[in-house]
Design a protein around this motif. Structure first.
Motif, PDB file in Angstrom:
ATOM      1  N   PRO A 179       0.836  -1.205   0.000  1.00  0.00           N
ATOM      2  CA  PRO A 179       0.000   0.000   0.000  1.00  0.00           C
ATOM      3  C   PRO A 179       0.864   1.246   0.000  1.00  0.00           C
ATOM      4  N   GLU A 180       0.342   2.325  -0.590  1.00  0.00           N
ATOM      5  CA  GLU A 180       1.126   3.551  -0.748  1.00  0.00           C
ATOM      6  C   GLU A 180       0.289   4.775  -0.433  1.00  0.00           C
ATOM      7  N   LEU A 181       0.973   5.837  -0.019  1.00  0.00           N
ATOM      8  CA  LEU A 181       0.346   7.132   0.232  1.00  0.00           C
ATOM      9  C   LEU A 181       1.336   8.220  -0.149  1.00  0.00           C
ATOM     10  N   LEU A 184       5.090   7.525   0.870  1.00  0.00           N
ATOM     11  CA  LEU A 184       5.211   6.514   1.918  1.00  0.00           C
ATOM     12  C   LEU A 184       4.600   5.206   1.426  1.00  0.00           C
ATOM     13  N   TYR A 185       5.308   4.097   1.635  1.00  0.00           N
ATOM     14  CA  TYR A 185       4.784   2.799   1.225  1.00  0.00           C
ATOM     15  C   TYR A 185       5.430   1.717   2.085  1.00  0.00           C
ATOM     16  N   GLU A 186       4.702   0.610   2.239  1.00  0.00           N
ATOM     17  CA  GLU A 186       5.168  -0.458   3.114  1.00  0.00           C
ATOM     18  C   GLU A 186       4.927  -1.813   2.472  1.00  0.00           C
ATOM     19  N   GLU A 187       5.903  -2.718   2.616  1.00  0.00           N
ATOM     20  CA  GLU A 187       5.824  -4.052   2.045  1.00  0.00           C
ATOM     21  C   GLU A 187       5.349  -5.052   3.092  1.00  0.00           C
ATOM     22  N   PHE A 188       4.293  -5.805   2.752  1.00  0.00           N
ATOM     23  CA  PHE A 188       3.789  -6.883   3.590  1.00  0.00           C
ATOM     24  C   PHE A 188       3.941  -8.188   2.802  1.00  0.00           C
ATOM     25  N   GLY A 230       8.444 -21.866   3.961  1.00  0.00           N
ATOM     26  CA  GLY A 230       7.562 -21.392   5.018  1.00  0.00           C
ATOM     27  C   GLY A 230       8.059 -20.212   5.821  1.00  0.00           C
ATOM     28  N   TYR A 231       9.203 -19.630   5.461  1.00  0.00           N
ATOM     29  CA  TYR A 231       9.750 -18.484   6.192  1.00  0.00           C
ATOM     30  C   TYR A 231       9.005 -17.218   5.778  1.00  0.00           C
ATOM     31  N   THR A 232       8.753 -16.314   6.725  1.00  0.00           N
ATOM     32  CA  THR A 232       8.049 -15.065   6.439  1.00  0.00           C
ATOM     33  C   THR A 232       8.910 -13.875   6.842  1.00  0.00           C
ATOM     34  N   THR A 233       9.152 -12.997   5.898  1.00  0.00           N
ATOM     35  CA  THR A 233       9.944 -11.795   6.143  1.00  0.00           C
ATOM     36  C   THR A 233       9.075 -10.709   6.759  1.00  0.00           C
ATOM     37  N   GLY A 234       9.636  -9.957   7.695  1.00  0.00           N
ATOM     38  CA  GLY A 234       8.917  -8.873   8.348  1.00  0.00           C
ATOM     39  C   GLY A 234       8.579  -7.738   7.402  1.00  0.00           C
ATOM     40  N   ASP A 235       7.786  -6.795   7.894  1.00  0.00           N
ATOM     41  CA  ASP A 235       7.320  -5.670   7.080  1.00  0.00           C
ATOM     42  C   ASP A 235       8.456  -4.667   6.863  1.00  0.00           C
ATOM     43  N   ILE A 236       8.506  -4.125   5.646  1.00  0.00           N
ATOM     44  CA  ILE A 236       9.542  -3.148   5.264  1.00  0.00           C
ATOM     45  C   ILE A 236       8.868  -1.821   4.938  1.00  0.00           C
ATOM     46  N   PHE A 237       9.252  -0.755   5.646  1.00  0.00           N
ATOM     47  CA  PHE A 237       8.658   0.566   5.443  1.00  0.00           C
ATOM     48  C   PHE A 237       9.599   1.447   4.626  1.00  0.00           C
ATOM     49  N   HIS A 238       9.039   2.188   3.656  1.00  0.00           N
ATOM     50  CA  HIS A 238       9.797   3.107   2.807  1.00  0.00           C
ATOM     51  C   HIS A 238       9.227   4.523   2.923  1.00  0.00           C
ATOM     52  N   ALA A 239      10.098   5.519   2.839  1.00  0.00           N
ATOM     53  CA  ALA A 239       9.686   6.913   2.716  1.00  0.00           C
ATOM     54  C   ALA A 239      10.645   7.598   1.749  1.00  0.00           C
ATOM     55  N   ASP A 240      10.123   8.082   0.620  1.00  0.00           N
ATOM     56  CA  ASP A 240      10.916   8.770  -0.401  1.00  0.00           C
ATOM     57  C   ASP A 240      10.513  10.232  -0.430  1.00  0.00           C
ATOM     58  N   PHE A 241      11.506  11.132  -0.475  1.00  0.00           N
ATOM     59  CA  PHE A 241      11.257  12.564  -0.371  1.00  0.00           C
ATOM     60  C   PHE A 241      11.831  13.297  -1.585  1.00  0.00           C
ATOM     61  N   THR A 242      11.019  14.201  -2.147  1.00  0.00           N
ATOM     62  CA  THR A 242      11.412  14.990  -3.316  1.00  0.00           C
ATOM     63  C   THR A 242      11.126  16.456  -3.045  1.00  0.00           C
ATOM     64  N   ALA A 243      12.070  17.342  -3.386  1.00  0.00           N
ATOM     65  CA  ALA A 243      11.877  18.786  -3.245  1.00  0.00           C
ATOM     66  C   ALA A 243      12.524  19.461  -4.450  1.00  0.00           C
TER      67      ALA A 243
END
Length: 344
Positions: free
Chosen positions: A182-184, A199-203, A211-224
């Motif tokens: 999901p993204e915002l 802002l976006y996060e990987e689930f 059967g291994y599950t990787t934890g959630d990864i959060f991203h924040a990209d900034f542009t000016a």
């Protein structure tokens, strides 16, 4: 019809990948599905109706950092060269006052890791192939009146159709699991400015092989950035971090017993954090627009609080990225025919 490629570059919700052994308990697993910073230059805006294409290439040159480097040294190199082909579909539809678009992306990757890890057969020194296809079936963008502010939200999905090899499915660049992203985006787009936080996060679902599950990864990209004539310039930055722990179910291949499950997650970087800063330059040729940004990761750390500090062998990459995007419109709807004017 002349394409609005500047708007395309600002709006395209794109995804790509860079190799990193970030939090793998198994060799070769990347720490993220989306390349950190991939949405630099994007915004909450939407271009005019049409079908757009973007071609991306980037290189990521890095070294490993973290507790593991106490044993293997700080000059173990990790490199990636990536080519991405993507499409942005803007049919002109609206929903709840928002403009709709959809995205389809296919990344191709070549990556390598240096010694001494490449002496271990579990860590292939070179890998190449197709990464998981990225699909964003729904993105919605709202303009907030005439203020110049806009908001965009959507859902991206990585389909597990990449190049998968090895006993755990992780010996090449494909991931044997689904990733939902999901993204915002929040943007100010007025007077030539693009001030955006994306802002976006990987689930992740569990690895279908072990059967291994990787934890959630959060991203924040900034542009000016500021557009002056055909040029666009400005600073950029990104953050990426793992915000939840990995897991390994008892009874799965990675955790046949409670002890095995603990051991499987015990050697991972259960959490990592990376910050990067850099700059972007773009030139709008009219039919197409070319954007290049470069960043240097100024901070990177990894740790696993589930194990004693002396036993922690977590690792993460720290390096530099150069990322180029060429974007253009492939098709636009025909303009309505103008009525003929007759004069006596």
């Amino acid at each position: 019809m002349k394409s609005n490629t500047k708007a395309l570059l600002a709006a395209a919700g794109i995804a790509a990948f860079a190799f990193s052994p970030a939090n793998a308990y198994e060799a070769g697993y990347p720490g993220w599905a989306s390349k950190p910073g991939v949405l630099i230059g994007a915004s909450a805006g939407i271009p005019p109706p049409g079908i757009y294409m973007f071609n991306q290439v980037f290189t990521y040159q890095s070294n490993l950092v973290g507790p593991l480097t106490n044993a293997i040294g700080t000059h173990t190199g990790v490199q990636a060269a990536v080519d991405v082909q993507g499409f942005l579909f803007v049919p002109g539809w609206t929903f709840l006052g928002a403009t709709y678009d959809a995205v389809l992306v296919q990344p191709f990757i070549m990556a390598s890791i240096g010694g001494p890890l490449n002496l271990n057969p579990a860590f292939p020194s070179q890998i190449a192939g197709a990464h998981n296809t990225y699909i964003a079936p729904v993105e919605l963008s709202w303009k907030l009146g005439t203020s110049g502010f806009a908001i965009k939200t959507g859902l991206g999905i990585y389909v597990p159709d990449g190049t998968v090899q090895g006993p755990t499915g992780l010996s090449n660049v494909g991931n044997p699991w689904w990733t939902f992203q999901p993204e915002l985006a929040i943007s100010y787009l007025a007077n030539g400015w693009n001030l955006t936080a994306f802002l976006y996060e990987e689930f992740n679902t569990k690895n279908s092989v072990d059967g291994y599950t990787t934890g959630d990864i959060f991203h924040a990209d900034f542009t000016a950035t500021k557009t002056i004539g055909k040029w666009t310039l400005g600073p950029v930055a990104y953050y990426v971090g793992q915000v939840s722990n990995d897991s390994c179910a008892v009874g799965s291949l990675c955790g046949a017993t409670p002890a095995a499950a603990l051991a499987a997650t015990g050697g991972n970087a259960q959490r990592f954090n990376i910050w990067a800063v850099g700059g972007l330059v773009e030139y709008n040729f009219g039919p197409a627009s070319l954007s290049v940004w470069a960043t240097q990761e100024i901070s990177a750390n990894a740790k696993n609080s589930a194990v004693p500090a002396a036993a922690d062998i977590s690792t993460i990459t720290r390096g530099a990225t150069v990322f180029a995007t060429l974007s253009y419109r492939l098709w636009a709807p025909e303009e309505p025919a103008k009525p003929a004017m007759f004069h006596k």
